[in-house]
Scaffold this active site. Structure first.
Site, short mmCIF file in Angstrom:
data_model
loop_
_atom_site.label_atom_id
_atom_site.label_comp_id
_atom_site.label_asym_id
_atom_site.label_seq_id
_atom_site.Cartn_x
_atom_site.Cartn_y
_atom_site.Cartn_z
N CYS A 136 0.89 -1.29 0.15
CA CYS A 136 0.11 0.15 0.07
C CYS A 136 0.86 1.30 0.08
O CYS A 136 1.32 1.54 1.10
CB CYS A 136 -0.90 -0.01 1.31
SG CYS A 136 -2.06 1.51 1.29
N CYS A 139 -0.79 4.07 2.03
CA CYS A 139 -0.41 4.18 3.45
C CYS A 139 1.37 4.28 4.06
O CYS A 139 1.37 4.95 5.00
CB CYS A 139 -0.81 2.81 4.04
SG CYS A 139 -2.14 1.97 3.10
N ASP A 140 2.15 3.84 2.99
CA ASP A 140 3.58 3.88 3.63
C ASP A 140 4.54 4.48 2.75
O ASP A 140 5.63 4.77 3.12
CB ASP A 140 4.11 2.37 3.37
CG ASP A 140 3.29 1.53 4.32
OD1 ASP A 140 2.64 2.03 5.48
OD2 ASP A 140 3.07 0.11 4.04
#
Ligand code: FAD
Ligand code: NAP
Length: 327
Positions: A136, A139-140
C-alpha cells in the site's frame, strides 16, 4: 454479554458494493444492517485520486467512501463497525458471528467482502513486511522521502502506486514479468514520461534483501526471466502490487466458488448457490473489478434480496417496479 439481533437483510462489507446495496435496501424498507469489516470503505481507502467515478472528475478514494457511508446512513441503513468471523449459511435464518461476540441472524444476506492484496509468497517478503515491504503506497509512501523504491507488477495498481511514490522517492523502479503493461494507456503514458521512473521488463522479484539491525530492506534481487540471470537493485522499500484475491474464506465450503475463489453467481443476477444469499462486487468479479461495477452489483444484490424476501412473505411491501420488471 453477547449482543444478539435479527435483521431482514445483512450486508457484509463496506466497499462500493456494500454501501450501494445498503442505500437500495434501506430505500426498499428492508432496514439493512451493514457490517464494515477490517477496512471500512474497502480498497478505495488505500488509493488517492479516483478519476473514473461518474460525476466526479477527480475525488480522493477515502473521501468517496466517506460520502458513500454517509449516504447509506442517511437512507436508514444501520452501519456496524465489526468483523464477521463466521457465517453459517446452512440453515435459515443465516447466522453471522462477529469478532466482538455479536451474533446477527438474517433472512437474507448480501456478501460484499471484496478482495485483498496478493503477495508473492517469498520468505524474505514475509520477513520484511512492515519493515520495508508493503502492498500500500498510499499508506506507507510517506516513509520513503528521498529514498529508492521498487514496485512489482504491471497492472493499474502497480502503475498508480509507482506514480504516487514519485511524490516522495528519489527513484522508483517498476519491475514487471512481461514486456508490456496491462495498465490503462493513460497511466502508462504518465509512467513512461516520469523522470524518476525506470521500468525493468521481463523480470521477477527473486528475494528481498535486507538488514537485521535495524530491520529493513536494502535491495531487490531480480531474476531476468529470459536468461535466468540475476542482479540486485538498491531499494529502501519494495511495494508488491500484483493484484488482489477474492475474500471468500467466510463462505468457502458453503457456496459454489470458481475462477480461483470468486463466488459464483447466476449469470445476470447476484444469486449464489444458496437461495437468500447474494454476492456483489470484487468478491464475484474476476474481470471488471472496478468501483462502479461493484456499486452496480451492490444495487442488483439489494434488488434481488428485496425480490427474494417479498416472494417469501418477509417483506410486506410490493417489490419495486424495477424488480418486478426484471424477473
Ligand atoms: P472492497 O472495496 O474490496 O471492500 C470489501 C469490504 O469488505 C471492506 O470494507 C472489508 O472491510 C469488508 N470485509 C471483508 N471481509 C469481511 C468480514 N469478514 N466481515 C465484514 N466485512 C468484511 N476502481 C476504480 O473504479 N477506480 C479506481 O481508481 C480504483 N483504484 C484502485 C486503487 C487501488 C490501490 C486498488 C487496490 C483498487 C482500486 N480500484 C479502483 C478497484 C476498486 O477499489 C474495487 O473494484 C472496489 O473497491 C471493489 O469494491 P467491493 O465493494 O467489491 O469491495
Ligand atoms: P491486475 O490487473 O490483476 O494486475 C496484476 C499485475 O501483477 C499484472 O501485471 C500481473 O502480470 C502481475 N502479477 C500477477 N501475479 C504476479 C506474480 N506472481 N509475479 C509477478 N507479477 C505478477 O491487478 P491490479 O492492478 O491490482 O488491478 C485490479 C483491478 O482493480 C483491475 O480490474 C484494475 O483495473 C482495477 N483498478 C483500477 C484502477 C483505476 O481504474 N484507475 C486502479 C487500480 C486498480 P501480468 O500482466 O503478466 O498478468
Amino acid at each position: 454479554m453477547t449482543e444478539r439481533s435479527h435483521v431482514k437483510l445483512l450486508i457484509v462489507g463496506s466497499g462500493p458494493a456494500g454501501y450501494t446495496a445498503a442505500v437500495y435496501a434501506a430505500r426498499a424498507m428492508l432496514e439493512p444492517m451493514l457490517i464494515q469489516g477490517m477496512q471500512p470503505g474497502g480498497q478505495l481507502t488505500i488509493t488517492t485520486e479516483v478519476e473514473n467515478w461518474p460525476g466526479e472528475t477527480e475525488i480522493q478514494g477515502p473521501e468517496l467512501m466517506v460520502k458513500m457511508e454517509a449516504h447509506a446512513k442517511a437512507m436508514g441503513a444501520e452501519i456496524v463497525t465489526d468483523l464477521v468471523t463466521a457465517l453459517d449459511l446452512q440453515r435459515r435464518p443465516f447466522t453471522a458471528t462477529c469478532d466482538s461476540g455479536r451474533v446477527v441472524t438474517a433472512d437474507a444476506v448480501v456478501l460484499a467482502t471484496g478482495a485483498q492484496a496478493r503477495w508473492l509468497g517469498l520468505p524474505s517478503e514475509e520477513k520484511y513486511k512492515g519493515f520495508g515491504v508493503s502492498a500500500c503506497a498510499t499508506c506507507d509512501g510517506f516513509f520513503y522521502r528521498n529514498r529508492e523504491v521498487v514496485v512489482i507488477g504491471g497492472g493499474n495498481t502497480a502503475v498508480e502506486e509507482a506514480l504516487f511514490l514519485t511524490r516522495f522517492a528519489s527513484k522508483v523502479t517498476l519491475v514487471h514479468r512481461r514486456d508490456s503493461l496491462r495498465a490503462e494507456k493513460i497511466l502508462q503514458n504518465r509512467l513512461f514520461a516520469h523522470p524518476k521512473v525506470e521500468v525493468i521488463w521481463n523480470s521477477e522479484l527473486a528475494e528481498v534483501t535486507g538488514a537485521e539491525t535495524p530491520m529493513g530492506v536494502t535491495g531487490a534481487l531480480l531474476r531476468d526471466l529470459r536468461d535466468g540471470s540475476t542482479r540486485t537493485v538498491k531499494a529502501d522499500g519494495v511495494f508488491v502490487a500484483i493484484g488482489h484475491a477474492p475474500a471468500s474464506e467466510l463462505v468457502a465450503g458453503q457456496l459454489e466458488l470458481h475462477n480461483g475463489g470468486y463466488v459464483k453467481v447466476e449469470p445476470g443476477s447476484t444469486r449464489t448457490s444458496i437461495p437468500g444469499v447474494f454476492a456483489a462486487g470484487d468478491l464475484t468479479d474476476h474481470i471488471y473489478r472496478q468501483a462502479i461495477t461493484s456499486a452496480g452489483m451492490g444495487c442488483m444484490a439489494a434488488l434481488d434480496a428485496e425480490h427474494f424476501l417479498a416472494a417469501e412473505g418477509e417483506v410486506q411491501t410490493a417489490p419495486s417496479a424495477l424488480v418486478a420488471a426484471i424477473h
